[in-house]
Design a protein around this motif. Sequence first.
Motif, PDB file in Angstrom:
ATOM      1  N   TYR A 378       0.823  -1.210   0.000  1.00  0.00           N
ATOM      2  CA  TYR A 378       0.000   0.000   0.000  1.00  0.00           C
ATOM      3  C   TYR A 378       0.858   1.261   0.000  1.00  0.00           C
ATOM      4  N   SER A 379       2.084   1.155   0.469  1.00  0.00           N
ATOM      5  CA  SER A 379       2.967   2.340   0.489  1.00  0.00           C
ATOM      6  C   SER A 379       3.238   2.854  -0.920  1.00  0.00           C
ATOM      7  N   ALA A 380       3.030   1.980  -1.947  1.00  0.00           N
ATOM      8  CA  ALA A 380       3.235   2.397  -3.340  1.00  0.00           C
ATOM      9  C   ALA A 380       1.926   2.760  -4.037  1.00  0.00           C
ATOM     10  N   SER A 381       0.822   2.722  -3.282  1.00  0.00           N
ATOM     11  CA  SER A 381      -0.494   3.049  -3.847  1.00  0.00           C
ATOM     12  C   SER A 381      -0.816   4.524  -3.636  1.00  0.00           C
ATOM     13  N   GLY A 382      -1.107   5.230  -4.727  1.00  0.00           N
ATOM     14  CA  GLY A 382      -1.440   6.658  -4.626  1.00  0.00           C
ATOM     15  C   GLY A 382      -2.691   6.892  -3.805  1.00  0.00           C
ATOM     16  N   LYS A 383      -3.718   6.053  -3.987  1.00  0.00           N
ATOM     17  CA  LYS A 383      -4.978   6.230  -3.248  1.00  0.00           C
ATOM     18  C   LYS A 383      -4.757   5.969  -1.762  1.00  0.00           C
ATOM     19  N   ALA A 384      -3.967   4.940  -1.418  1.00  0.00           N
ATOM     20  CA  ALA A 384      -3.699   4.645  -0.011  1.00  0.00           C
ATOM     21  C   ALA A 384      -2.937   5.785   0.645  1.00  0.00           C
ATOM     22  N   SER A 385      -1.980   6.378  -0.081  1.00  0.00           N
ATOM     23  CA  SER A 385      -1.227   7.528   0.453  1.00  0.00           C
ATOM     24  C   SER A 385      -2.158   8.709   0.681  1.00  0.00           C
ATOM     25  N   ALA A 386      -3.026   8.982  -0.292  1.00  0.00           N
ATOM     26  CA  ALA A 386      -3.962  10.106  -0.175  1.00  0.00           C
ATOM     27  C   ALA A 386      -4.923   9.905   0.989  1.00  0.00           C
ATOM     28  N   ALA A 387      -5.280   8.643   1.245  1.00  0.00           N
ATOM     29  CA  ALA A 387      -6.211   8.321   2.333  1.00  0.00           C
ATOM     30  C   ALA A 387      -5.516   8.251   3.689  1.00  0.00           C
ATOM     31  N   GLY A 388      -4.187   8.325   3.697  1.00  0.00           N
ATOM     32  CA  GLY A 388      -3.446   8.207   4.950  1.00  0.00           C
ATOM     33  C   GLY A 388      -3.471   6.792   5.493  1.00  0.00           C
ATOM     34  N   GLN A 389      -3.543   5.801   4.593  1.00  0.00           N
ATOM     35  CA  GLN A 389      -3.625   4.383   4.989  1.00  0.00           C
ATOM     36  C   GLN A 389      -2.541   3.586   4.263  1.00  0.00           C
ATOM     37  N   LYS A 390      -1.291   3.912   4.534  1.00  0.00           N
ATOM     38  CA  LYS A 390      -0.185   3.310   3.788  1.00  0.00           C
ATOM     39  C   LYS A 390       0.256   1.937   4.317  1.00  0.00           C
ATOM     40  N   ASP A 391      -0.303   1.518   5.451  1.00  0.00           N
ATOM     41  CA  ASP A 391       0.026   0.190   5.984  1.00  0.00           C
ATOM     42  C   ASP A 391      -0.744  -0.885   5.228  1.00  0.00           C
ATOM     43  N   GLY A 392      -0.041  -1.923   4.810  1.00  0.00           N
ATOM     44  CA  GLY A 392      -0.721  -3.066   4.213  1.00  0.00           C
ATOM     45  C   GLY A 392      -0.187  -3.450   2.853  1.00  0.00           C
ATOM     46  N   PHE A 393      -0.794  -4.495   2.293  1.00  0.00           N
ATOM     47  CA  PHE A 393      -0.366  -4.998   0.986  1.00  0.00           C
ATOM     48  C   PHE A 393      -1.416  -5.954   0.421  1.00  0.00           C
ATOM     49  N   VAL A 394      -1.276  -6.232  -0.875  1.00  0.00           N
ATOM     50  CA  VAL A 394      -2.049  -7.276  -1.546  1.00  0.00           C
ATOM     51  C   VAL A 394      -1.068  -8.355  -1.975  1.00  0.00           C
ATOM     52  N   ALA A 456       3.806 -10.769  -9.779  1.00  0.00           N
ATOM     53  CA  ALA A 456       4.050 -12.212  -9.840  1.00  0.00           C
ATOM     54  C   ALA A 456       4.705 -12.613 -11.150  1.00  0.00           C
ATOM     55  N   TYR A 457       4.456 -11.791 -12.188  1.00  0.00           N
ATOM     56  CA  TYR A 457       4.994 -12.110 -13.521  1.00  0.00           C
ATOM     57  C   TYR A 457       6.068 -11.114 -13.967  1.00  0.00           C
ATOM     58  N   ASP A 458       6.663 -10.406 -12.992  1.00  0.00           N
ATOM     59  CA  ASP A 458       7.746  -9.443 -13.263  1.00  0.00           C
ATOM     60  C   ASP A 458       7.334  -8.359 -14.270  1.00  0.00           C
ATOM     61  N   GLU A 459       6.059  -7.950 -14.173  1.00  0.00           N
ATOM     62  CA  GLU A 459       5.579  -6.898 -15.060  1.00  0.00           C
ATOM     63  C   GLU A 459       5.098  -5.667 -14.299  1.00  0.00           C
ATOM     64  N   VAL A 460       5.371  -5.620 -12.996  1.00  0.00           N
ATOM     65  CA  VAL A 460       4.818  -4.537 -12.181  1.00  0.00           C
ATOM     66  C   VAL A 460       5.426  -3.202 -12.586  1.00  0.00           C
ATOM     67  N   ILE A 461       4.581  -2.177 -12.662  1.00  0.00           N
ATOM     68  CA  ILE A 461       5.026  -0.845 -13.101  1.00  0.00           C
ATOM     69  C   ILE A 461       5.476   0.021 -11.928  1.00  0.00           C
ATOM     70  N   HIS A 462       4.719  -0.011 -10.817  1.00  0.00           N
ATOM     71  CA  HIS A 462       4.924   0.991  -9.769  1.00  0.00           C
ATOM     72  C   HIS A 462       5.762   0.506  -8.588  1.00  0.00           C
ATOM     73  N   LEU A 463       6.626  -0.458  -8.834  1.00  0.00           N
ATOM     74  CA  LEU A 463       7.562  -0.904  -7.790  1.00  0.00           C
ATOM     75  C   LEU A 463       8.974  -0.897  -8.341  1.00  0.00           C
TER      76      LEU A 463
END
Length: 463
Positions: A378-394, A456-463
């Motif tokens: 979540y630390s790399a998620s723009g919406k999570a940062s804007a919401a002040g909820q940067k803890d967590g992951f998928v 999972a498939y080495d195609e992630v853009i925002h990491l």
Amino acid sequence: MNYDVLVIGSGPGGYVAAIRAAQLGMKVGVVEKESLGGICLNWGCIPTKSLLKSAQAYEYAKHAADYGVSISGEVKPDFGAMIGRSRGVAEGMSKGIQFLFKKNKIEVISGFGKLTGKGSVEVTGEDGKKNSYTAKHIILATGARSRELPNLKQDGKNIIGYRQAMNLPKQPKSMVVVGSGAIGSEFAYFYQSIGTDVTLVEFLPNVVPNEDEEVSKTLERSFKKMKMKVMVDSSVESVDTSGDLCKVTIKTKKGEEKVEAEIVLSAIGIAANIENIGLEEVGITVDKGKIKVDDYYRTNVEGVYAIGDIVHGPALAHVASAEAITCVEKIAGLNPHPVDYGNIPGCTYTSPEVSSVGMTEKQAKEAGYEIKVGKFPYSASGKASAAGQKDGFVKLIFDAKYGELLGAHMIGGNVTEMIAELVVAKRLEITGHELIKSIHPHPTMSEAIMEAAAAAYDEVIHL
């Protein structure tokens, strides 16, 4: 026959069974000894979410300055008002069931139902008066209650279950919560967040022990950040309630530890309500405290069915509802698919929230799968940062050979709303690449699902 279908219990199994049967043209009656909606609507799922929302509102108010909002004066939790709101929400939902029953011409019989023979049920009212009813099909949906351990007997005052925890006369200064499943963790979070000093005790090595280990560790860190005391690999040996405070003896790997608290909340699971409902009299088979049923919830006695917390499978409201619909549709002569117990979502409404479906990473490996794992924080998620909820992951787990989704494990803001996408994906046997190519809206928390699949498939853009 008085009824085509007579349902005993009106929780999320019973009331759903009744409504679906009525929709399919059957004459339906429901026996309920307390309030329509059962534990879930009155003392479980719904009122607890109300309490947790109050806790969240308090957290927001305390940290309003972080969002550029100035609040003058002290922000304080009003425990009585929180409890009052919770009860009001529960009452409103119960009235909603009354409306649905009226709309569907379902008759409510107040009292305690008991099987007395083939197609017959005796109902004892509050006044002790007994009446008999008959039905072609009887569905048992009597639910469950808080389980008790011999060394942790609930007295309703010092040692309590979830029901009393939702209706305490005043906020306790300190509390020991025994068991860190969904119920224990949610109450531990609620009380700690409004200022109660909480000690959470878990017998197994991780909190929320059914979840993926990484999720469990993240939630434990979050609890500790709140100043909650978390004790894993620990067990409550005894509770002395003779003084003003409960003296709790806890066995840990390092030895015994004593903790004092105003209240001890026992959240070590549930026990099925199968006593005194006539099972022995009519010869219904019981196995390990649950009623034995087939894929369509038929017991060994013709015309008698059982669903929900009193049968095998996870004791969850949405599972009971799914079982109810499958059971009734089979009775009506339709051809429903059996419930897929490998695709049941689980949710824990702490903050951060927890949700999951399918296998954990460990389970997938133990099952012999070669796997691909994708994780997006979540630390790399723009919406999570804007919401002040940067803890967590998928975290998503795929079969490396075919790309099929095996499991999904999430912790963070809104994940209990996001899990449904992955339940559908799993049901449809969607592959990782299909998830990656399904365009997710930006900015949202749900983008993290697409990004985790890409990782999972080495195609992630925002990491």
